[in-house]
Design an enzyme around this catalytic site. Structure first.
Site, mmCIF file in Angstrom:
data_model
loop_
_atom_site.group_PDB
_atom_site.id
_atom_site.type_symbol
_atom_site.label_atom_id
_atom_site.label_comp_id
_atom_site.label_asym_id
_atom_site.label_seq_id
_atom_site.Cartn_x
_atom_site.Cartn_y
_atom_site.Cartn_z
ATOM 1 N N SER A 241 0.830 -1.228 0.000
ATOM 2 C CA SER A 241 0.000 0.000 0.000
ATOM 3 C C SER A 241 0.852 1.261 0.000
ATOM 4 C CB SER A 241 -0.979 -0.001 1.177
ATOM 5 O OG SER A 241 -0.318 -0.297 2.384
ATOM 6 N N HIS A 271 -1.924 -8.995 1.739
ATOM 7 C CA HIS A 271 -1.629 -7.732 2.439
ATOM 8 C C HIS A 271 -2.773 -7.470 3.436
ATOM 9 C CE1 HIS A 271 0.152 -3.917 3.224
ATOM 10 N NE2 HIS A 271 -0.251 -3.222 2.172
ATOM 11 N N HIS A 318 5.791 -12.971 7.143
ATOM 12 C CA HIS A 318 6.015 -11.574 6.741
ATOM 13 C C HIS A 318 7.186 -11.515 5.773
ATOM 14 C CE1 HIS A 318 6.514 -7.212 6.975
ATOM 15 N NE2 HIS A 318 5.251 -7.220 7.386
ATOM 16 N N ARG A 327 3.142 -5.107 16.645
ATOM 17 C CA ARG A 327 1.751 -4.657 16.542
ATOM 18 C C ARG A 327 0.820 -5.758 17.052
ATOM 19 N NH1 ARG A 327 1.875 -3.100 10.273
ATOM 20 N NH2 ARG A 327 2.778 -5.197 10.299
ATOM 21 N N ASP A 373 -2.181 -8.701 11.509
ATOM 22 C CA ASP A 373 -3.535 -9.144 11.170
ATOM 23 C C ASP A 373 -4.004 -10.344 11.989
ATOM 24 O OD1 ASP A 373 -3.875 -7.209 9.124
ATOM 25 O OD2 ASP A 373 -2.558 -8.399 7.854
HETATM 26 N N1 NMX Z 1 1.117 -20.049 5.589
HETATM 27 C C1 NMX Z 1 1.497 -20.941 4.642
HETATM 28 N N2 NMX Z 1 2.545 -20.737 3.815
HETATM 29 C C2 NMX Z 1 3.232 -19.605 3.971
HETATM 30 C C3 NMX Z 1 2.918 -18.650 4.942
HETATM 31 C C4 NMX Z 1 1.784 -18.890 5.766
HETATM 32 N N3 NMX Z 1 1.376 -18.020 6.685
HETATM 33 N N4 NMX Z 1 3.801 -17.629 4.861
HETATM 34 C C5 NMX Z 1 4.641 -17.925 3.853
HETATM 35 N N5 NMX Z 1 4.300 -19.116 3.321
HETATM 36 C C6 NMX Z 1 4.906 -19.798 2.173
HETATM 37 C C7 NMX Z 1 4.860 -18.902 0.954
HETATM 38 O O1 NMX Z 1 3.580 -18.967 0.342
HETATM 39 C C8 NMX Z 1 5.983 -19.448 0.113
HETATM 40 O O2 NMX Z 1 5.525 -20.644 -0.469
HETATM 41 P P1 NMX Z 1 6.009 -21.101 -1.956
HETATM 42 O O3 NMX Z 1 7.495 -21.168 -1.867
HETATM 43 O O4 NMX Z 1 5.337 -22.406 -2.143
HETATM 44 O O5 NMX Z 1 5.530 -20.020 -2.873
HETATM 45 C C9 NMX Z 1 7.016 -19.815 1.170
HETATM 46 O O6 NMX Z 1 6.295 -19.981 2.410
HETATM 47 C C10 NMX Z 1 8.090 -18.776 1.368
HETATM 48 O O7 NMX Z 1 7.475 -17.544 1.626
HETATM 49 P P2 NMX Z 1 8.191 -16.441 2.543
HETATM 50 O O8 NMX Z 1 9.458 -16.044 1.859
HETATM 51 O O9 NMX Z 1 8.283 -16.925 3.946
HETATM 52 O O10 NMX Z 1 7.117 -15.262 2.562
HETATM 53 P P3 NMX Z 1 6.908 -14.090 1.497
HETATM 54 O O11 NMX Z 1 7.848 -12.980 1.847
HETATM 55 O O12 NMX Z 1 6.934 -14.580 0.107
HETATM 56 O O13 NMX Z 1 5.405 -13.665 1.814
HETATM 57 C C11 NMX Z 1 3.534 -13.136 3.173
HETATM 58 C C12 NMX Z 1 5.052 -12.932 2.970
HETATM 59 C C13 NMX Z 1 3.072 -12.208 4.287
HETATM 60 C C14 NMX Z 1 2.819 -12.778 1.887
HETATM 61 C C15 NMX Z 1 3.287 -14.606 3.565
HETATM 62 O O14 NMX Z 1 3.933 -14.895 4.767
HETATM 63 C C16 NMX Z 1 1.818 -14.955 3.658
HETATM 64 O O15 NMX Z 1 1.197 -15.264 2.638
HETATM 65 N N6 NMX Z 1 1.216 -14.919 4.903
HETATM 66 C C17 NMX Z 1 -0.202 -15.141 5.065
HETATM 67 C C18 NMX Z 1 -1.012 -13.918 4.654
HETATM 68 C C19 NMX Z 1 -0.827 -12.777 5.639
HETATM 69 O O16 NMX Z 1 -0.897 -12.923 6.843
HETATM 70 N N7 NMX Z 1 -0.592 -11.570 5.102
HETATM 71 C C20 NMX Z 1 -0.553 -10.341 5.924
HETATM 72 C C21 NMX Z 1 0.819 -9.651 5.934
HETATM 73 C C22 NMX Z 1 0.775 -8.426 6.791
HETATM 74 N N8 NMX Z 1 -0.056 -7.347 6.207
HETATM 75 O O17 NMX Z 1 -0.900 -6.857 6.820
HETATM 76 O O18 NMX Z 1 0.127 -6.978 5.036
HETATM 77 C C1 MLT Z 2 2.123 -3.732 6.473
HETATM 78 O O1 MLT Z 2 1.740 -3.252 7.538
HETATM 79 O O2 MLT Z 2 2.190 -3.036 5.432
HETATM 80 C C2 MLT Z 2 2.396 -5.193 6.397
HETATM 81 O O3 MLT Z 2 2.961 -5.679 7.575
HETATM 82 C C3 MLT Z 2 3.100 -5.638 5.147
HETATM 83 C C4 MLT Z 2 4.536 -5.233 4.977
HETATM 84 O O4 MLT Z 2 5.135 -4.513 5.762
HETATM 85 O O5 MLT Z 2 5.102 -5.709 3.955
#
Ligand code: NMX
Ligand code: MLT
Length: 439
Positions: A241, A271, A318, A327, A373
């Site tokens: 964002s 996100h 994350h 947070r 979240d």
């Molecule tokens: N559950 C299952 N798999 C996960 C999760 C999770 N919570 N977090 C990461 N992975 C997987 C990810 O999908 C990836 O799989 P693949 O190699 O098969 O594509 C692998 O682990 C490696 O990912 P990372 O490098 O650890 O994480 P990345 O930096 O790519 O993504 C997020 C970060 C936040 C997108 C990821 O952790 C996620 O999808 N979390 C769940 C959704 C979430 O809570 N998002 C909110 C973030 C905060 N916000 O408010 O924005």
């Molecule tokens: C945020 O607050 O924007 C989320 O934690 C996602 C991020 O920092 O990448």
């Protein structure tokens, strides 16, 4: 010009001079290398942005102008009798780098109350959408329709000097922030409360007035809103964002257009939409097991089931953080004080007890710890705001503070159009074979 605006300009001019000297003296210094893997994998770890409002440390979490969340909770001004910070104070801090006095915060509350009138056509645009439309879509459409009010777009069209851009962007940012709670509350009452709208109360602070327009006058909920709107405001510049707002703003699209881009990004489930997904996931877990308070063993099995279905466990992981998000901890502390017996809150805590070890055992998730979240929905639900589709709109109202303060900085510092270089896989293959020949 108001005194906060004067102060901002004074500080931004000093910073602009410092940056000029920094680039003149050290502009050729390298601050990192970029690997091919990083280019393909979401640019993780590549430093490529300047965002003055906050800085994220992967182990410690976010600091706003050098202040951690516990420090903000202790030092920012509070409402009379309250113990949570007023988000107006965080906005002042992000703009100026200085902790505000209570008078500064009152000044912002009053300014935003004065500017909060939303033109009728915005409500008409919202009304033109089917009420089944997701609240985040309604929110984005409404912000875009408010663009008719942009002072920056008008002044640019009439022909202003680049030196004046910041001033109009500042005015737009202040007006937009002032109006977002009314727009968000309108969407909420339209979708979930039969269109029974509540008029703003200009005597209340920004968060309390928002709570009031949503229809929640409990002092606990007001305090939750003050905390919520503070901790979601900013997370340095690379999150979707913030980055989207900054990128679109760099084309000199006005703050309404730029912020809409940020909000369409926040609406994604990886996100900001994750807060809605967390509550859905917990409710499905409760229904699946047939109890409001599933045991840790049952939760563990459900996490494994989620992973085996190729889905993410929402609220965990994350892109930058490698520890529990402060947070999350701030919300946990709030819950311990206000609602420790709530079954959804207790389930959130039980998930926290078991999820990290299971996620870590997959060997691929880089951060098994909870993010912001994972906790927010349980608190909202506790106070009766049960419509989880709406949760990301609350995140969006808060995020405006950080990304719009940053947009003021972008224009005050005269940052240029953002335009990184991209490559093709053919280019990458050729680069690799040419480097091999050279070795
Ligand atoms: N559950 C299952 N798999 C996960 C999760 C999770 N919570 N977090 C990461 N992975 C997987 C990810 O999908 C990836 O799989 P693949 O190699 O098969 O594509 C692998 O682990 C490696 O990912 P990372 O490098 O650890 O994480 P990345 O930096 O790519 O993504 C997020 C970060 C936040 C997108 C990821 O952790 C996620 O999808 N979390 C769940 C959704 C979430 O809570 N998002 C909110 C973030 C905060 N916000 O408010 O924005
Ligand atoms: C945020 O607050 O924007 C989320 O934690 C996602 C991020 O920092 O990448």
């Amino acid at each position: 010009m108001g005194y906060v605006k004067d102060r901002f300009k004074e500080i931004a001019d000093q910073k602009s001079q410092e940056i000029k000297e920094l680039i003149a003296q050290h502009g050729t210094r390298k601050i990192g290398d970029v690997t091919l893997a990083q280019v393909y994998q979401g640019m993780r770890g590549i430093t490529g942005l300047v965002t003055e409002t906050s800085l994220l440390d992967s182990d410690e979490g976010i600091r706003f102008r050098g202040y951690s969340i516990p420090e903000l909770r202790a030092q920012l001004p509070k409402s009379e009798g309250g113990s949570e910070p007023l988000p107006e104070g965080l906005f002042y801090l992000m703009l100026t780098g200085e902790i505000p006095s209570l008078e500064d915060v009152d000044h912002l509350s009053a300014t935003w109350a004065r500017r909060s009138h939303v033109p009728n056509h915005v409500f008409a645009v919202i009304e033109s959408l089917p009420s089944s439309t997701h609240p985040m879509t309604q929110f984005c459409v409404a912000i875009l329709s408010l663009q008719t009010e942009s002072k920056f777009a008008k002044a640019y069209h009439e022909g202003i000097s680049k030196k004046e851009h910041w001033s109009y962007v500042y005015e737009d940012a202040m007006t937009l922030i002032a109006r977002l709670p009314r727009i968000a509350a309108y969407i909420y009452r339209r979708k979930y409360k039969n269109g029974d709208h509540i008029q703003p109360d200009g005597m209340l602070d920004w968060s309390a007035n928002f709570a009031h327009m949503l229809g929640y006058n409990d002092e606990g909920f007001r305090e939750l809103m003050r905390l919520y709107l503070t901790i979601h405001a900013d997370h340095e510049g690379g999150n979707v964002s913030a980055h989207a707002t900054h990128l679109v703003g760099s084309a000199l699209s006005d703050p309404y257009l730029a912020f809409t881009a940020g909000m369409t990004g926040l609406a994604g489930p990886l996100h900001g939409l994750a807060n809605q997904e967390v509550i859905r996931w917990i409710e499905e877990l409760q229904q699946n097991i047939g109890t409001l308070e599933p045991s840790k063993e049952q939760i563990s099995e459900y996490i494994k089931k989620t992973l085996s279905e190729g889905k993410v466990v929402p609220g965990y992981g994350h892109a930058v953080l490698r520890k529990t998000d402060p947070r999350f901890t701030a919300q946990m502390e709030f819950a311990k004080k206000h609602c420790p017996e709530d079954p959804v809150v207790k389930t959130v805590w039980n998930v926290y007890d078991v999820a990290p070890a299971i996620l870590e055992a997959t060997g691929k998730i880089k951060n098994p710890w909870p993010n912001v979240d994972a906790h927010s929905g349980s608190l909202l639900k506790h106070y009766g705001l049960i419509e989880e589709d709406f949760y990301t709109v609350l995140f969006g109202v808060s995020r405006a503070l950080g990304v719009l303060a940053s947009l003021c900085w972008d224009r005050a510092l005269g940052f240029p159009l953002e335009r990184p270089k991209s490559i093709t896989t053919e280019w990458a293959k050729q680069f690799v074979s040419e480097s091999a020949t050279a070795e």
